[in-house]
Write a protein that holds these residues in place. Structure first.
Motif, PDB file in Angstrom:
ATOM      1  N   SER A 112      11.567 105.590 -78.099  1.00 58.61           N
ATOM      2  CA  SER A 112      12.562 105.584 -79.166  1.00 58.61           C
ATOM      3  C   SER A 112      12.350 106.895 -79.907  1.00 58.61           C
ATOM      4  N   ALA A 113      13.419 107.624 -80.129  1.00 54.80           N
ATOM      5  CA  ALA A 113      13.255 109.005 -80.574  1.00 54.80           C
ATOM      6  C   ALA A 113      13.675 109.209 -82.016  1.00 54.80           C
ATOM      7  N   ASN A 114      12.833 109.947 -82.724  1.00 54.04           N
ATOM      8  CA  ASN A 114      13.187 110.455 -84.035  1.00 54.04           C
ATOM      9  C   ASN A 114      13.299 111.968 -83.873  1.00 54.04           C
ATOM     10  N   ASP A 115      14.505 112.444 -83.594  1.00 59.74           N
ATOM     11  CA  ASP A 115      14.729 113.858 -83.291  1.00 59.74           C
ATOM     12  C   ASP A 115      14.741 114.705 -84.556  1.00 59.74           C
ATOM     13  N   ALA A 116      14.068 115.845 -84.491  1.00 60.96           N
ATOM     14  CA  ALA A 116      14.176 116.857 -85.534  1.00 60.96           C
ATOM     15  C   ALA A 116      14.654 118.135 -84.854  1.00 60.96           C
ATOM     16  N   ILE A 117      15.869 118.569 -85.184  1.00 62.93           N
ATOM     17  CA  ILE A 117      16.444 119.755 -84.567  1.00 62.93           C
ATOM     18  C   ILE A 117      16.647 120.822 -85.632  1.00 62.93           C
ATOM     19  N   GLU A 118      16.031 121.975 -85.404  1.00 66.35           N
ATOM     20  CA  GLU A 118      16.208 123.113 -86.298  1.00 66.35           C
ATOM     21  C   GLU A 118      17.317 123.997 -85.732  1.00 66.35           C
ATOM     22  N   ILE A 119      18.403 124.161 -86.473  1.00 65.75           N
ATOM     23  CA  ILE A 119      19.492 125.014 -86.033  1.00 65.75           C
ATOM     24  C   ILE A 119      19.141 126.461 -86.353  1.00 65.75           C
ATOM     25  N   THR A 120      19.196 127.321 -85.344  1.00 68.11           N
ATOM     26  CA  THR A 120      18.826 128.725 -85.550  1.00 68.11           C
ATOM     27  C   THR A 120      19.982 129.668 -85.241  1.00 68.11           C
ATOM     28  N   ASP A 121      21.195 129.144 -85.316  1.00 68.27           N
ATOM     29  CA  ASP A 121      22.386 129.954 -85.084  1.00 68.27           C
ATOM     30  C   ASP A 121      23.531 129.376 -85.909  1.00 68.27           C
ATOM     31  N   ASN A 122      24.530 130.194 -86.199  1.00 65.96           N
ATOM     32  CA  ASN A 122      25.626 129.729 -87.037  1.00 65.96           C
ATOM     33  C   ASN A 122      26.515 128.704 -86.337  1.00 65.96           C
ATOM     34  N   THR A 123      26.663 128.845 -85.008  1.00 61.34           N
ATOM     35  CA  THR A 123      27.478 127.918 -84.223  1.00 61.34           C
ATOM     36  C   THR A 123      26.651 127.376 -83.073  1.00 61.34           C
ATOM     37  N   VAL A 124      26.615 126.058 -82.939  1.00 62.26           N
ATOM     38  CA  VAL A 124      25.862 125.419 -81.867  1.00 62.26           C
ATOM     39  C   VAL A 124      26.765 124.423 -81.152  1.00 62.26           C
ATOM     40  N   SER A 125      26.734 124.451 -79.830  1.00 62.37           N
ATOM     41  CA  SER A 125      27.474 123.489 -79.017  1.00 62.37           C
ATOM     42  C   SER A 125      26.521 122.903 -77.989  1.00 62.37           C
ATOM     43  N   ILE A 126      26.472 121.576 -77.889  1.00 58.27           N
ATOM     44  CA  ILE A 126      25.479 120.902 -77.064  1.00 58.27           C
ATOM     45  C   ILE A 126      26.126 119.783 -76.259  1.00 58.27           C
ATOM     46  N   VAL A 127      25.611 119.549 -75.057  1.00 58.53           N
ATOM     47  CA  VAL A 127      25.994 118.406 -74.225  1.00 58.53           C
ATOM     48  C   VAL A 127      24.724 117.641 -73.891  1.00 58.53           C
ATOM     49  N   ARG A 128      24.763 116.318 -74.081  1.00 57.15           N
ATOM     50  CA  ARG A 128      23.616 115.458 -73.760  1.00 57.15           C
ATOM     51  C   ARG A 128      24.106 114.317 -72.880  1.00 57.15           C
ATOM     52  N   ILE A 129      23.360 114.065 -71.798  1.00 56.58           N
ATOM     53  CA  ILE A 129      23.643 112.916 -70.947  1.00 56.58           C
ATOM     54  C   ILE A 129      22.384 112.066 -70.916  1.00 56.58           C
ATOM     55  N   ASN A 130      22.483 110.824 -71.376  1.00 58.16           N
ATOM     56  CA  ASN A 130      21.331 109.940 -71.462  1.00 58.16           C
ATOM     57  C   ASN A 130      21.431 108.812 -70.442  1.00 58.16           C
ATOM     58  N   PHE A 131      20.380 108.671 -69.614  1.00 58.95           N
ATOM     59  CA  PHE A 131      20.307 107.625 -68.600  1.00 58.95           C
ATOM     60  C   PHE A 131      19.395 106.492 -69.050  1.00 58.95           C
ATOM     61  N   LYS A 132      19.715 105.269 -68.615  1.00 54.75           N
ATOM     62  CA  LYS A 132      18.741 104.190 -68.700  1.00 54.75           C
ATOM     63  C   LYS A 132      17.592 104.537 -67.760  1.00 54.75           C
ATOM     64  N   VAL A 133      16.354 104.327 -68.216  1.00 56.53           N
ATOM     65  CA  VAL A 133      15.186 104.804 -67.473  1.00 56.53           C
ATOM     66  C   VAL A 133      15.076 104.168 -66.092  1.00 56.53           C
ATOM     67  N   ASP A 134      15.220 102.853 -65.995  1.00 54.38           N
ATOM     68  CA  ASP A 134      15.103 102.181 -64.691  1.00 54.38           C
ATOM     69  C   ASP A 134      16.151 102.700 -63.711  1.00 54.38           C
ATOM     70  N   PHE A 135      17.321 102.983 -64.223  1.00 53.14           N
ATOM     71  CA  PHE A 135      18.389 103.508 -63.370  1.00 53.14           C
ATOM     72  C   PHE A 135      18.057 104.922 -62.911  1.00 53.14           C
ATOM     73  N   PHE A 136      17.584 105.764 -63.834  1.00 50.29           N
ATOM     74  CA  PHE A 136      17.239 107.150 -63.501  1.00 50.29           C
ATOM     75  C   PHE A 136      16.116 107.214 -62.478  1.00 50.29           C
ATOM     76  N   ASN A 137      15.124 106.341 -62.609  1.00 50.12           N
ATOM     77  CA  ASN A 137      13.952 106.373 -61.724  1.00 50.12           C
ATOM     78  C   ASN A 137      14.325 106.207 -60.253  1.00 50.12           C
ATOM     79  N   GLN A 138      15.441 105.566 -59.971  1.00 52.40           N
ATOM     80  CA  GLN A 138      15.879 105.400 -58.590  1.00 52.40           C
ATOM     81  C   GLN A 138      16.199 106.742 -57.943  1.00 52.40           C
ATOM     82  N   PHE A 139      16.529 107.742 -58.769  1.00 53.45           N
ATOM     83  CA  PHE A 139      17.000 109.021 -58.256  1.00 53.45           C
ATOM     84  C   PHE A 139      16.023 110.167 -58.502  1.00 53.45           C
ATOM     85  N   LEU A 140      14.853 109.854 -59.088  1.00 54.82           N
ATOM     86  CA  LEU A 140      13.851 110.894 -59.300  1.00 54.82           C
ATOM     87  C   LEU A 140      13.104 111.132 -57.996  1.00 54.82           C
ATOM     88  N   PRO A 141      13.186 112.331 -57.423  1.00 55.04           N
ATOM     89  CA  PRO A 141      12.577 112.588 -56.110  1.00 55.04           C
ATOM     90  C   PRO A 141      11.071 112.323 -56.102  1.00 55.04           C
TER      91      PRO A 141
END
Length: 328
Positions: A112-141
């Motif tokens: 469970s995450a408590n994220d602290a993000i320091e912005i170091t630029d005037n404009t920031v654009s981000i994409v995040r894709i979050n998987f359920k862990v059990d589902f992701f583990n099926q595809f981890l080589p």
């Protein structure tokens, strides 16, 4: 889902309350959207929640030197892509802070995450894709390269797959663009998003497995990114390396080497890819002629366009057009 309306306190931005818009489509996919504005900053954030993963993306303007805090209340694997700006991310007071420059990506595991993000630029654009862990583990080589990451997941220890970040390639950018601008609805969107997300994950894991060269200086990389952003909006115009070098203050050797190192393609290979993918989208989504498509993407000769299209996709524009508009 992350909370979405923000409250600023002592130069911190804290996510709180509920999204502006929330809806569910016919196959159970949830969409959340919020926009926010303050005296010194503004931005927006969207999330699409599917069965085994969720896609979040957004932008923040005027938040330089501010700290953002928000919580994830579940164990997850996060694919992170920084499209604009730079920031530093520290999850659950980890031993080290991960600093992202523009055009970089990585994979996180956290409980469970408590994220602290320091912005170091005037404009920031981000994409995040979050998987359920059990589902992701099926595809981890099972490759040795991922052994430590797999071990940390089993021990429920927060970490990144690599301590250093990797460059987002041209192919990744094209997939991300398709994800962010998908026009399909309902089950068709669900199928499309699953295919795109898995292809993006495949490219990430393949890059981490092979390793990548980091031979482009950060200052040079920022110039290369500006060149790429210029091409994204002007790829139909006549273009020379000499023009780009003068416009962005670099030399031909640095531009050619830096662009290939950052995006995995030459400048003109990238332009060609942009034109071909734009052409395919036009043929698939609009009832327009091949000659019109050729003209829109900057080809003076429709035959040259058809030859390039067939070389890229293995079929002629006319076949693509007739196939995509055939009644099922």
């Amino acid at each position: 889902m992350i909370d979405s309306v923000i409250i600023e306190n002592n130069n911190e931005i804290i996510f709180d309350k509920a999204p502006d818009i929330a809806k569910v489509d016919e196959c159970g996919t949830q969409d959340f959207y919020t926009s926010f504005i303050d005296r010194t900053y503004n931005g927006w954030y969207k999330e699409q929640i599917f069965d085994n993963f969720k896609i979040g993306y957004g932008a923040l303007y005027g938040a330089d030197k501010k700290r953002i805090r928000f919580n994830f209340n579940q164990e997850t694997i996060g694919l992170i892509f920084i499209l604009k700006g730079s920031l530093s991310m520290n999850i659950n007071n980890a031993l080290y802070t991960n600093h992202f420059e523009i055009n970089q990506h990585n994979i996180f595991y956290y409980t469970s995450a408590n994220d602290a993000i320091e912005i170091t630029d005037n404009t920031v654009s981000i994409v995040r894709i979050n998987f359920k862990v059990d589902f992701f583990n099926q595809f981890l080589p099972a490759d040795h390269k991922f052994e430590n990451f797999r071990k940390q997941i089993k021990q429920h220890k927060n970490r990144t797959l690599e301590k250093h970040n990797y460059q987002i390639t041209t192919q990744m950018h094209l997939i991300i663009d398709n994800i962010l601008h998908c026009k399909r609805k309902g089950f068709y969107r669900k199928i499309s998003m699953n295919a795109l997300v898995f292809e993006l994950l495949l490219l990430q894991l393949d890059m981490f497995n092979q390793g990548s060269k980091k031979d482009t200086h950060i200052c040079d990389t920022k110039k290369i990114i500006k060149v790429k952003e210029y091409l994204d909006y002007n790829y139909t115009l006549p273009m020379t390396l000499e023009f780009l070098c003068k416009k962005f203050g670099t030399n031909e050797f640095a531009l050619k080497k830096g662009f290939k190192s950052t995006f995995g393609k030459t400048v003109f290979g990238y332009i060609s890819d942009l034109k071909m993918h734009k052409a395919r989208n036009l043929l698939m989504e609009n009832n327009i002629s091949i000659g019109e498509v050729s003209e829109i993407i900057g080809y003076k000769n429709a035959q040259h366009f058809s030859t390039a299209f067939k070389k890229k996709f293995g079929m002629t524009p006319s076949k693509c057009n007739s196939f995509t508009h055939r009644k099922l």
